[in-house]
Design a protein around this motif. Structure first.
Motif, PDB file in Angstrom:
ATOM      1  N   TYR A 141      -3.482   1.821  -3.541  1.00  0.00           N
ATOM      2  CA  TYR A 141      -4.133   1.963  -2.246  1.00  0.00           C
ATOM      3  C   TYR A 141      -4.844   0.704  -1.754  1.00  0.00           C
ATOM      4  N   LYS A 142      -4.967  -0.323  -2.591  1.00  0.00           N
ATOM      5  CA  LYS A 142      -5.470  -1.638  -2.161  1.00  0.00           C
ATOM      6  C   LYS A 142      -4.761  -2.688  -2.985  1.00  0.00           C
TER       7      LYS A 142
ATOM      8  N   TYR B 202      -6.234  -5.258  -7.446  1.00  0.00           N
ATOM      9  CA  TYR B 202      -5.629  -4.092  -6.823  1.00  0.00           C
ATOM     10  C   TYR B 202      -6.330  -2.826  -7.291  1.00  0.00           C
TER      11      TYR B 202
ATOM     12  N   ILE C 227       0.849  -1.185   0.000  1.00  0.00           N
ATOM     13  CA  ILE C 227       0.000   0.000   0.000  1.00  0.00           C
ATOM     14  C   ILE C 227       0.895   1.250   0.000  1.00  0.00           C
ATOM     15  N   ASP C 228       0.516   2.236  -0.776  1.00  0.00           N
ATOM     16  CA  ASP C 228       1.247   3.490  -0.997  1.00  0.00           C
ATOM     17  C   ASP C 228       2.452   3.338  -1.922  1.00  0.00           C
TER      18      ASP C 228
END
Length: 177
Positions: free
Chosen positions: A90-91, A99, A69-70
């Motif tokens: 972010y997922k 994703y 994430i990020d």
């Protein structure tokens, strides 16, 4: 505080105009394609956020953070030195083969959208192949009323649909259908 009758009449006259004024609405695009390969085979190609070389519009894809994430990636389009798109993850679910990411920076000349987020999922089909679904939500490239044609809702939908279709077509060609 005393409000004059004339002020109330003026305010009442302006309210209908305010009701007609509106900005852009969030647009959504969902495209999918059946691919003649197992979900695991397809996910091995599309599931690495850092590598979007499977898409024909992407000249290069570099980034940091892997599939965490990020994590970020920079897509260079077309050719070396071509336009770029910055994105952030972010997922991510390896187990669900999906994703989600957002664009953090892109010129509206390259992709006529703002506030873009997207989601890619690979699932099994009954015939032993895969279904790749790519969906996105975004606003048009022009945030105010009366956008120019190249930055209106239709242009944004057409551009995103074109990106998704080109990527899905490339996967179908790679694995067959």
């Amino acid at each position: 505080m005393k409000i004059h009758r004339r002020t109330l009449i003026l305010l009442a006259a302006c309210l209908p105009m305010a009701a007609h004024a509106h900005g852009p609405t969030r647009q959504k695009v969902t495209l999918s394609a059946e691919v003649s390969a197992t979900p695991e085979e397809v996910w091995a190609v599309v599931g690495n956020f850092q590598d979007m070389s499977w898409h024909p519009a992407v000249y290069s894809s570099t980034g940091t953070g892997g599939n965490e994430i990020d994590a970020t990636r920079l897509l260079v389009l077309g050719e070396e030195g071509g336009p770029t798109i910055d994105e952030i993850l972010y997922k991510y679910s390896d187990e669900k083969m999906s994703y989600s990411y957002r664009i953090t920076e892109v010129s509206v000349d390259v992709l006529p959208v703002t506030n873009y987020s997207s989601h890619i999922t690979v699932t099994a089909t009954e015939g032993g192949g895969s279904l790749v679904e790519w969906r996105g939500a975004f606003y048009r490239g022009y945030p105010n009323n009366d956008p120019p044609p190249e930055l209106n809702d239709e242009a944004a939908i057409a551009a995103v649909s074109g990106v998704y279709q080109a990527g899905l077509d490339a996967l179908v060609a790679r694995f067959g259908s």
